[in-house]
Scaffold this motif. Structure first.
Motif: not given
Length: 294
Positions: A153-167
């Motif tokens: 079972s799943i419930e949303p906790l907190i939205p946290c969009p993912a994006f590409p990162t680099g050095n």
């Protein structure tokens, strides 16, 4: 003849939970060789294999998984009985979480829960693979992704969009030749074999996704993956929890395109909320993180 290797069952239980002979050895103050020997002794007594041995680790056999579920349940029952006989009022709630989320999000606010619920003792069980919770003794887990799991079972906790990162090198490369060409020259880091986060991101960015094995590097531990990006081993999809690294320019955001439906979710077995402690923690955490977002 009655079974006599109960001590080895404890070693087996720990090795299976940690998914590592080395981690079990460290926890038991033993050598890895001693743990391996005890497991082999147990397998010989049982008459079947408990683990598959791989060059890069171990995994449970089908019979090993069945035995783990029984052994873990038995040990938990013994612990509950000891607690009851000892007349201990403290109740333990086990939360499965990555060390990444625990250190960057949970740690600053946990004292509030402890003050509000003094009778509940929290146990944070740091885990790398939160897709395998069976037999782990976890009451509630916190997973990262888009919430498309069907095993629990799943419930949303907190939205946290993912994006590409680099050095810095990756960032300069993107600035000089563009994200499309830069991607063909950079290794994509991901958390597991079947992860499709990068393919989701490419779709959002309207880019073709044709990765080869040589262009992919699997690093399950999020903290290790962050450091790998800093060290220039590749680029990874990260979220707002790396804000400190972005602020001090150890990491750079490589695109304004993000997976807006990604974030953190509560994962639990059906019926978990019948335990009022589970419901109390879930309700409290959602409230705390909601306040933190706004």
């Amino acid at each position: 003849m009655r079974f006599q290797y109960y001590d080895n069952l404890r070693i087996f239980n720990l090795a299976a939970e940690q998914n590592s002979f080395s981690a079990a050895a460290a926890a038991l103050n033993m050598t890895k060789g001693a743990v391996s020997y005890q497991i082999k002794t147990l397998e010989a007594e049982l008459g079947f294999a408990l683990f598959y041995r791989h060059p890069n680790g171990i995994s449970l056999t089908a019979k090993g998984k069945e035995l783990l579920a029984t052994v873990h349940s038995a040990f938990m029952e013994v612990e509950r009985k000891i607690s009851k006989l000892s007349d201990v009022n403290m109740r333990t709630l086990t939360i499965g979480v990555t060390s990444y989320f625990a250190s960057r999000c949970l740690s600053p606010i946990l004292m509030k829960f402890m003050v509000s619920y003094p009778d509940i003792q929290l146990r944070l069980q740091t885990m790398i693979d939160l897709n395998k919770l069976d037999g782990q003794g976890v009451d509630l887990a916190i997973r990262w992704g888009c919430g498309d799991w069907r095993d629990m079972s799943i419930e949303p906790l907190i939205p946290c969009p993912a994006f590409p990162t680099g050095n810095r090198f990756a960032y300069d490369l993107v600035q000089n030749i563009g994200i499309k060409k830069a991607l063909s020259q950079l290794t994509l880091l991901r958390d597991r074999d079947d992860s499709d986060a990068w393919s989701h991101w490419h779709k959002i960015a309207k880019l073709d996704f044709i990765p080869s094995d040589s262009e992919m590097l699997i690093i399950p531990d999020p903290n290790v993956r962050v450091q790998a990006v800093i060290d220039g081993q590749g680029i990874a999809l990260n979220d707002a929890l790396i804000q400190d690294e972005l602020d001090n320019e150890r990491l750079f955001r490589l695109s304004d395109k993000a997976l807006d439906n990604y974030g953190y979710f509560l994962a639990f077995q059906p019926g978990a909320y019948s335990n009022p402690d589970v419901e109390a923690f879930a309700t409290w955490l959602k409230s705390e993180l909601h306040l933190g977002v706004h």
